[in-house]
Design a protein around this motif. Sequence first.
Motif, PDB file in Angstrom:
ATOM      1  N   ASN A 131       0.855  -1.180   0.000  1.00 15.11           N
ATOM      2  CA  ASN A 131       0.000   0.000   0.000  1.00 15.11           C
ATOM      3  C   ASN A 131       0.894   1.234   0.000  1.00 15.11           C
ATOM      4  O   ASN A 131       1.712   1.414   0.907  1.00 15.11           O
ATOM      5  CB  ASN A 131      -0.896   0.021   1.240  1.00 15.11           C
ATOM      6  N   VAL A 132       0.728   2.078  -0.995  1.00  9.58           N
ATOM      7  CA  VAL A 132       1.634   3.214  -1.192  1.00  9.58           C
ATOM      8  C   VAL A 132       0.842   4.517  -1.193  1.00  9.58           C
ATOM      9  O   VAL A 132      -0.225   4.605  -1.813  1.00  9.58           O
ATOM     10  CB  VAL A 132       2.404   3.072  -2.523  1.00  9.58           C
ATOM     11  N   VAL A 133       1.374   5.516  -0.519  1.00 11.33           N
ATOM     12  CA  VAL A 133       0.822   6.870  -0.560  1.00 11.33           C
ATOM     13  C   VAL A 133       1.867   7.794  -1.162  1.00 11.33           C
ATOM     14  O   VAL A 133       3.059   7.711  -0.824  1.00 11.33           O
ATOM     15  CB  VAL A 133       0.431   7.369   0.846  1.00 11.33           C
ATOM     16  N   ILE A 134       1.417   8.682  -2.037  1.00 12.40           N
ATOM     17  CA  ILE A 134       2.290   9.696  -2.635  1.00 12.40           C
ATOM     18  C   ILE A 134       1.750  11.062  -2.242  1.00 12.40           C
ATOM     19  O   ILE A 134       0.574  11.369  -2.483  1.00 12.40           O
ATOM     20  CB  ILE A 134       2.343   9.548  -4.167  1.00 12.40           C
ATOM     21  N   LEU A 135       2.578  11.870  -1.622  1.00 11.45           N
ATOM     22  CA  LEU A 135       2.195  13.217  -1.222  1.00 11.45           C
ATOM     23  C   LEU A 135       2.643  14.198  -2.299  1.00 11.45           C
ATOM     24  O   LEU A 135       3.842  14.327  -2.569  1.00 11.45           O
ATOM     25  CB  LEU A 135       2.831  13.578   0.122  1.00 11.45           C
ATOM     26  N   GLY A 136       1.682  14.843  -2.933  1.00 11.09           N
ATOM     27  CA  GLY A 136       1.981  15.796  -3.995  1.00 11.09           C
ATOM     28  C   GLY A 136       1.716  15.217  -5.356  1.00 11.09           C
ATOM     29  O   GLY A 136       2.308  14.194  -5.717  1.00 11.09           O
ATOM     30  N   ALA A 137       0.836  15.862  -6.115  1.00 13.82           N
ATOM     31  CA  ALA A 137       0.492  15.382  -7.456  1.00 13.82           C
ATOM     32  C   ALA A 137       0.980  16.344  -8.530  1.00 13.82           C
ATOM     33  O   ALA A 137       0.314  16.568  -9.536  1.00 13.82           O
ATOM     34  CB  ALA A 137      -1.023  15.171  -7.573  1.00 13.82           C
ATOM     35  N   GLY A 138       2.162  16.912  -8.295  1.00 10.97           N
ATOM     36  CA  GLY A 138       2.834  17.666  -9.345  1.00 10.97           C
ATOM     37  C   GLY A 138       3.487  16.694 -10.311  1.00 10.97           C
ATOM     38  O   GLY A 138       3.254  15.479 -10.244  1.00 10.97           O
ATOM     39  N   PRO A 139       4.318  17.176 -11.240  1.00 10.50           N
ATOM     40  CA  PRO A 139       4.954  16.282 -12.218  1.00 10.50           C
ATOM     41  C   PRO A 139       5.717  15.123 -11.584  1.00 10.50           C
ATOM     42  O   PRO A 139       5.593  13.980 -12.037  1.00 10.50           O
ATOM     43  CB  PRO A 139       5.894  17.215 -12.993  1.00 10.50           C
ATOM     44  N   ILE A 140       6.487  15.377 -10.520  1.00  8.53           N
ATOM     45  CA  ILE A 140       7.246  14.299  -9.893  1.00  8.53           C
ATOM     46  C   ILE A 140       6.310  13.339  -9.167  1.00  8.53           C
ATOM     47  O   ILE A 140       6.472  12.112  -9.245  1.00  8.53           O
ATOM     48  CB  ILE A 140       8.304  14.859  -8.923  1.00  8.53           C
ATOM     49  N   GLY A 141       5.322  13.866  -8.466  1.00  9.92           N
ATOM     50  CA  GLY A 141       4.367  13.000  -7.794  1.00  9.92           C
ATOM     51  C   GLY A 141       3.607  12.119  -8.766  1.00  9.92           C
ATOM     52  O   GLY A 141       3.409  10.916  -8.521  1.00  9.92           O
ATOM     53  N   LEU A 142       3.192  12.683  -9.891  1.00 13.39           N
ATOM     54  CA  LEU A 142       2.459  11.906 -10.892  1.00 13.39           C
ATOM     55  C   LEU A 142       3.354  10.859 -11.548  1.00 13.39           C
ATOM     56  O   LEU A 142       2.908   9.748 -11.842  1.00 13.39           O
ATOM     57  CB  LEU A 142       1.856  12.845 -11.942  1.00 13.39           C
ATOM     58  N   MET A 143       4.616  11.201 -11.780  1.00  8.55           N
ATOM     59  CA  MET A 143       5.537  10.212 -12.341  1.00  8.55           C
ATOM     60  C   MET A 143       5.850   9.114 -11.325  1.00  8.55           C
ATOM     61  O   MET A 143       6.050   7.958 -11.695  1.00  8.55           O
ATOM     62  CB  MET A 143       6.826  10.893 -12.800  1.00  8.55           C
ATOM     63  N   THR A 144       5.888   9.472 -10.047  1.00 14.49           N
ATOM     64  CA  THR A 144       6.081   8.459  -9.011  1.00 14.49           C
ATOM     65  C   THR A 144       4.861   7.544  -8.942  1.00 14.49           C
ATOM     66  O   THR A 144       4.995   6.324  -8.757  1.00 14.49           O
ATOM     67  CB  THR A 144       6.339   9.132  -7.655  1.00 14.49           C
ATOM     68  N   LEU A 145       3.691   8.118  -9.098  1.00 11.27           N
ATOM     69  CA  LEU A 145       2.459   7.319  -9.162  1.00 11.27           C
ATOM     70  C   LEU A 145       2.521   6.318 -10.308  1.00 11.27           C
ATOM     71  O   LEU A 145       2.230   5.119 -10.132  1.00 11.27           O
ATOM     72  CB  LEU A 145       1.258   8.246  -9.331  1.00 11.27           C
ATOM     73  N   ALA A 146       2.919   6.796 -11.491  1.00 12.22           N
ATOM     74  CA  ALA A 146       3.015   5.912 -12.653  1.00 12.22           C
ATOM     75  C   ALA A 146       4.039   4.813 -12.422  1.00 12.22           C
ATOM     76  O   ALA A 146       3.824   3.646 -12.777  1.00 12.22           O
ATOM     77  CB  ALA A 146       3.376   6.722 -13.899  1.00 12.22           C
ATOM     78  N   ALA A 147       5.177   5.171 -11.817  1.00  6.18           N
ATOM     79  CA  ALA A 147       6.209   4.178 -11.542  1.00  6.18           C
ATOM     80  C   ALA A 147       5.723   3.145 -10.535  1.00  6.18           C
ATOM     81  O   ALA A 147       5.920   1.934 -10.713  1.00  6.18           O
ATOM     82  CB  ALA A 147       7.474   4.872 -11.022  1.00  6.18           C
TER      83      ALA A 147
END
Length: 400
Positions: A218-234
Motif C-alpha cells: 500500500n503506497v501513498v504519494i504526497l503531492g500530485a505535481g509532475p514528480i508525484g504523478l511520475m512516481t504514481l506511474a512508476a
Amino acid sequence: MVATPFSVEDAAPSSLPQSAPYKGGLHRNVSGLGHAASNGFVKWTSLVQPNYAAVLHGVNDMRFEEFPLASTLKEGSVRIEIKAVGICGSDVHYWKRGKIADFVVREPMVIGHESAGVVVEIGPGVRDLVVGDRVAIEPGVPCWTNRASREGRYNLCPDIKFFATPPVHGSLANFIDHPAEFCFKLPEGVSFEEGAMCEPLSVGIHACRRGKVEPGKNVVILGAGPIGLMTLAAAKSFGATSLAITDISPQNIALAKTMGATEAYCHPRTATPQEIADHLKKMLSPFGPEIVIDCVGFESTVQTAIRSCCMGGKVVVVGMGQDNMTLPMSTVGVHELDVLGCFRYANTYPLCLSLLANKKIDVLPLVTHRLGFTEEEVVKGFDTALRSAETKAIKVMFNL
C-alpha cells in the motif's frame, strides 16, 4: 532597470553592451556564433545556423542568445540536435531565486535538463551511436573515480556534472555536446517528448526503488505535481496494490485518478498534517500506508508522511521544499520507520524507455502546454510554468 522575462519595461543593462533589448524582456546576445566542424571521424555540416540557448544570467535575468560550441568533440562525446525540452520546477526556481540549497548561479548558465534529440555528430571513441540516432539524454555525468560511482550510486558522486545545476550548462539550446554513454536510443514509437519525460520519470522510479515498492504494498504519494504523478506511474508499474495520492489541486488529483490512483485526497490548504494523516489511514485501512513517498518536501508534508505511515513502514523524502524542519522523531523511533533520502536517480533510463516502449506508462497526459523555441516562446513558457496555479500547467514542453 534590467528587464526581466515578465517585466513591462525593456532596457539593456549598461554592463552588457553587446546585448540589445528585446520586447518581452529577453535579451538577444550577438557576441558569439555557434558552429560545428568535422571531428575527423564523421563529416557533418548541418550546423550552419547560430546555436541559440536560453541562458540564465541571474535572478529574473533569462536571455535568448547565441551559445557557441567547441569546434571538435571530446573523446566519447556526441553532438545532439535538441528536439524536446521540458521545464522543471528547479529551472523556475533558479530563475526566480538564483539558487537551490548550496547550488548558486554565479555566472551565465544554459537552463534545462529534461531533454531528447537527434545525434548529428560522433566524437572519437564512440561505438554505440551513429548519426541520426534519436536519444533520450540523461543529464548527470559522474566522475567515476569515487566509491559511490563505483558502487553504482553515481547520483551521489560529489563531482557529478548535472545539466543546469550551477555552474554546468543545461540543454535548452538548439545543439549540445554530451557523453555518449548517457545518451539512450529511443525505441521505435517513443517520441522525443516521451524521451524528455524520462528525466522526471527517473525520479519516480528511483523513489520506488528506494522504498522497495512491489506487488502487495500500500503506497501513498504526497503531492500530485509532475514528480508525484511520475512516481504514481512508476509505483503502478512496480505492482503496488493500493495507490493513494494527495494534493491541493483538483485538476492534478483528477489526472492522478486517470493515471491509476486507487484513492485520491484533495485536501484544503488549511488541513493539518495530523488531519491528512488520519484521512490517509482510513483510506488504506486496516493497516494504513506501508510506503509513503513525499514529493513535496516541506515540514508539514514530512510530518504527514511520518504520522500516516504504518509501523515498520518506509518514508521516502523526494521533495526538497525546505532545508530545516521539526519532525516527530519519537514516532519514527517507536514505530521503527525507515526514513529514506532520495536524490535524483541512477541506472533508470533503460527501464524508463522499456516501460514507455511497452506502453506500461503514459507520460504525455502530463504535458499541458507546448511551445516552440523563440524568444517569445521562452518567455511564455517560463511565465506559464511560474503561474501554474492560474495557467493549470503541469508540464511545459518546448519542441525545437
